[in-house]
Write an enzyme that holds these catalytic residues in place. Sequence first.
Site, short mmCIF file in Angstrom:
data_model
loop_
_atom_site.label_atom_id
_atom_site.label_comp_id
_atom_site.label_asym_id
_atom_site.label_seq_id
_atom_site.Cartn_x
_atom_site.Cartn_y
_atom_site.Cartn_z
N HIS A 92 -2.93 -11.64 5.94
CA HIS A 92 -3.73 -11.01 4.90
C HIS A 92 -4.63 -12.02 4.19
CE1 HIS A 92 -2.14 -6.88 4.69
NE2 HIS A 92 -0.96 -7.38 5.00
N ARG B 61 -5.22 -10.94 0.72
CA ARG B 61 -4.12 -11.33 -0.17
C ARG B 61 -4.24 -12.82 -0.48
NH1 ARG B 61 1.43 -10.01 2.42
NH2 ARG B 61 0.54 -7.92 2.11
N GLU C 271 6.25 -3.18 11.13
CA GLU C 271 5.74 -2.39 10.00
C GLU C 271 4.68 -1.40 10.49
OE1 GLU C 271 6.23 -6.00 6.70
OE2 GLU C 271 4.25 -5.47 7.46
N ASP D 108 -3.00 -3.02 5.20
CA ASP D 108 -1.86 -2.11 5.08
C ASP D 108 -2.41 -0.75 4.67
OD1 ASP D 108 -0.23 -4.29 5.57
OD2 ASP D 108 0.34 -4.56 3.47
#
Length: 202
Positions: free
Chosen positions: A116, A71, A181, A123
């Site tokens: 990330h 990311r 998460e 994910d």
Amino acid sequence: MNDDFVYVDALVPGVRWDAKYATWDNFTGKPVDGYLANRIVGTRALCVALAQVREKAASLGFGLLLWDCYRPRRAVDSFLRWSQQPEDGQTKQRHYPNIARPEILEKGYVATQSGHSRGGAVDLTLYHLATGELAPMGGGHDLMDPISGHRARGITPIESKNRALLRSLMEDCGFDRYDCEWWHYTLKREPYPDVYFDFPIT
């Protein structure tokens, strides 16, 4: 793109992907800065570990669906700006029904510096190879709610079983879970543990 970063599907054949932040289907409600193509990028080390996960999952009748790996930092910055904007209700019910936008940082769903961006986080979820259907997990990607945590109560036995299976596969292949998460895992031995990259995904 750094030479040690690759398109994950190039090194892990057979994975599916849906780069949520390159689309309108994410908690910001629009494509995110730095995501110029619907592809998933990660380090070679992450790909090696994910290939092991894919093989183990396939032996049990499951495949891997990836939502995000690398990311860009600019994407994280755009998340922070979004969290300070007035609420428009566009994605609230689906992604953060019980908290206000600024709380996504306070409760750990978004970080000011994301793992990330180091290229060592992923994910993902499982899907059934026989049907292509996603395995029920008790909430979708980026549902920012206690129900998404690994210790959550209120999910069904099959959802709990599927979460436990994903966790077992990932941890057996060198990943650490993130307790808040169920979909987020980080490579234990990241090649760039202190570097946050910002090249765009093209």
